[in-house]
Design a protein around this motif. Structure first.
Motif, PDB file in Angstrom:
ATOM      1  N   GLN A   1      14.436 -20.546  43.466  1.00  0.00           N
ATOM      2  CA  GLN A   1      14.228 -20.294  44.702  1.00  0.00           C
ATOM      3  C   GLN A   1      12.507 -20.066  45.181  1.00  0.00           C
ATOM      4  OE1 GLN A   1      15.290 -16.563  46.452  1.00  0.00           O
ATOM      5  NE2 GLN A   1      15.434 -15.611  44.394  1.00  0.00           N
ATOM      6  N   PHE A   2      11.749 -19.767  44.115  1.00  0.00           N
ATOM      7  CA  PHE A   2      10.406 -19.402  44.305  1.00  0.00           C
ATOM      8  C   PHE A   2       9.679 -20.663  43.470  1.00  0.00           C
ATOM      9  CE2 PHE A   2      12.307 -15.213  43.601  1.00  0.00           C
ATOM     10  CZ  PHE A   2      11.988 -14.798  44.887  1.00  0.00           C
TER      11      PHE A   2
ATOM     12  N   TYR B   1       2.755 -18.211  38.492  1.00  0.00           N
ATOM     13  CA  TYR B   1       4.061 -18.059  37.678  1.00  0.00           C
ATOM     14  C   TYR B   1       4.448 -16.956  37.073  1.00  0.00           C
ATOM     15  CZ  TYR B   1       4.671 -23.029  37.179  1.00  0.00           C
ATOM     16  OH  TYR B   1       4.828 -24.561  37.535  1.00  0.00           O
TER      17      TYR B   1
ATOM     18  N   THR C   1      14.471 -17.832  39.223  1.00  0.00           N
ATOM     19  CA  THR C   1      13.087 -18.543  39.586  1.00  0.00           C
ATOM     20  C   THR C   1      13.224 -19.683  40.322  1.00  0.00           C
ATOM     21  OG1 THR C   1      13.084 -19.800  37.549  1.00  0.00           O
ATOM     22  CG2 THR C   1      12.526 -17.575  37.310  1.00  0.00           C
TER      23      THR C   1
ATOM     24  N   ILE D   1       6.089 -14.725  39.459  1.00  0.00           N
ATOM     25  CA  ILE D   1       7.516 -15.094  39.606  1.00  0.00           C
ATOM     26  C   ILE D   1       8.284 -14.489  38.657  1.00  0.00           C
ATOM     27  CG2 ILE D   1       9.075 -17.021  39.646  1.00  0.00           C
ATOM     28  CD1 ILE D   1       6.998 -18.633  41.257  1.00  0.00           C
TER      29      ILE D   1
ATOM     30  N   SER E   1      14.071 -11.038  47.395  1.00  0.00           N
ATOM     31  CA  SER E   1      13.889 -12.267  48.520  1.00  0.00           C
ATOM     32  C   SER E   1      12.406 -12.310  49.101  1.00  0.00           C
ATOM     33  CB  SER E   1      14.969 -11.862  49.697  1.00  0.00           C
ATOM     34  OG  SER E   1      14.395 -10.989  50.208  1.00  0.00           O
ATOM     35  N   TYR E   2      12.091 -13.442  49.577  1.00  0.00           N
ATOM     36  CA  TYR E   2      10.685 -13.358  50.046  1.00  0.00           C
ATOM     37  C   TYR E   2      10.389 -12.249  51.010  1.00  0.00           C
ATOM     38  CZ  TYR E   2      10.274 -18.267  48.483  1.00  0.00           C
ATOM     39  OH  TYR E   2      10.195 -19.313  47.911  1.00  0.00           O
TER      40      TYR E   2
ATOM     41  N   LEU F   1       9.488  -9.268  48.515  1.00  0.00           N
ATOM     42  CA  LEU F   1       8.209  -9.645  47.862  1.00  0.00           C
ATOM     43  C   LEU F   1       7.298  -8.930  48.886  1.00  0.00           C
ATOM     44  CD1 LEU F   1       8.653 -12.922  46.238  1.00  0.00           C
ATOM     45  CD2 LEU F   1       8.995 -10.612  45.234  1.00  0.00           C
TER      46      LEU F   1
END
Length: 437
Positions: free
Chosen positions: A337-338, A322, A335, A325, A427-428, A431
């Motif tokens: 999308q995560f 958490y 948040t 994020i 985006s992923y 990250l």
């Protein structure tokens, strides 16, 4: 220099001194007790409602089975037509009319029973009437076929399979219910704690990031210390709030019961008449005795220790995610999308625990998910009341701690870069790049 204690203290005091935190800490249990009280009061009014039901039995076979109760009175009608009976019940504003039409065959009688009422009748009431009529009409049919009812009753046997392990430990069906209840409560508490206070950690990071306070803090504190300080400080604030909720809730519940005279348990038992009949039935005392024995047979010490370790381990594991994020985004909208990858293991753990542990607590599915770190805090807590070897508990906890350490390293990488990143929706793929920095 290790600034972690200072960060924990700052986060804790910031949370507990916040006006909204104080207001919600005081109001939440009071609002909850108020809602429960209202529901209990309405349920009590419903349970105390006096009902008068007229019975028009054209067969003359079942009149004697209707006995008046505390809340229900039966009015037996004779020498009256169905039409006049309807008018009488309607004019007297009675609850309803039960009509048993006269037929030659008992089977036909059972198909021609009707209940007339102004409004939709209570499901509990209809079920009770059906049970009485089914038993009486079945007995009459058996008598008509020349069956000796007394012989049938005397020949009936109750089978209660005694359960005992090879080591000589006695158990029962009640044991499984009690064990599932304890495990389910523990798993549900962890689930709710993660959801509520994990989101609090995430919002705290977002607020400091958007207010640019974080730029000043990060100049003298390592990102991982700041992240852990936020997690631990917020956790302590959450525990403080939870303890206050329990204390205030207990006091308010006691006051409501004593002063207002409202039976709060009525909110949980809308079918009070059926419950009372069940408790008065033969074997109710034995059931209560079995339940108390089952509670005493629980591995209380193991449950307490395991609950503490798995609760803390599971909460810290998800809290670090958490926090990561919160550092990666600029607002709560981003948040979403995560959140799904975090919530899915939690939801899966609850479903596995409820639908699998109850059926086979030592089966392959239950055992495997009790070792997976993202589901083990919930599933293992549900399995432990059924007797889990200590080596399995230790291995599961070791995997949980190891995954937590890896997750903290993973989250700290994202936290270190994302905490100073503004104006860009990550985006992923982005990250993943941050992990290489």
């Amino acid at each position: 220099m290790n600034h972690l204690p200072l960060i924990i203290k700052r986060e804790y005091l910031t949370k507990v001194k916040n006006k909204s935190f104080i207001i919600m800490t005081i109001l939440s249990p009071l609002i909850m007790i108020a809602l429960i009280t209202v529901v209990a009061y309405l349920s009590q009014l419903n349970n105390n409602k006096k009902r008068t039901i007229s019975i028009l039995d054209e067969t003359g076979l079942v009149n004697e089975i209707f006995k008046n109760t505390e809340n229900t009175s039966y009015n037996i009608l004779t020498d009256i037509s169905l039409y006049d009976a309807k008018l009488l019940v309607k004019n007297n504003e009675e609850y309803g009319l039960l009509h048993i039409a006269k037929k030659e065959d008992i089977s036909e009688i059972s198909k021609q029973i009707k209940f007339y009422s102004e409004d939709t009748p209570s499901l509990t009431l209809i079920s009770g009437l059906e049970n009485k009529l089914e038993k009486k009409l079945t007995d009459i049919k058996l008598l008509n076929q020349g069956v000796d009812l007394e012989m049938i009753k005397s020949s009936q046997l109750d089978v209660d399979i005694a359960q005992e392990s090879f080591a000589g430990e006695k158990t029962s069906k009640i044991d499984n219910i009690v064990k599932l209840a304890f495990g389910g409560i523990a798993g549900y508490l962890l689930f709710m704690f993660i959801i509520i206070y994990g989101n609090m950690i995430m919002r705290s990071v977002i607020e400091e990031k958007t207010s640019r306070i974080i730029e000043v803090i990060i100049s003298s504190v390592k990102p991982i210390q700041l992240m852990m300080g936020k997690i631990i400080g917020t956790s302590l604030a959450g525990i403080t709030q939870f303890v206050i909720w329990v204390i205030l809730g207990g006091i308010a519940l006691t006051a409501v019961t004593a002063i207002l005279g409202i039976d709060v348990s009525a909110a949980q038992t809308p079918q009070q008449e059926i419950v009372n009949q069940a408790m008065q039935s033969q074997g109710a005392e034995d059931m209560m005795q079995s339940m108390m024995t089952a509670i005493f047979n629980l591995p209380i010490a193991n449950l307490i220790v395991a609950f503490i370790f798995f609760f803390i381990g599971g909460y810290l594991l998800y809290s670090s995610l958490y926090a990561a994020i919160g550092a990666a985004v600029d607002n709560e909208t981003d948040t979403q999308q995560f959140m799904l990858p975090i919530l899915m293991p939690l939801i899966l753990a609850v479903y596995v625990g409820v639908f699998t542990v109850i059926e086979d607590p030592h089966g392959t599915v239950s055992t495997v998910f009790s070792f997976i770190p993202f589901t083990s805090p919930v599933v293992m807590l549900m399995r432990i009341p059924f007797g889990v070897p200590l080596w399995q508990q230790g291995l599961s906890l070791a995997l949980l701690v190891g995954t937590f350490m890896f997750t903290v390293w993973f989250a700290a990488k994202i936290y270190r870069v994302g905490i100073l990143m503004y104006g860009k929706k990550p985006s992923y793929k982005e990250l993943f790049k941050w992990l290489k920095y």
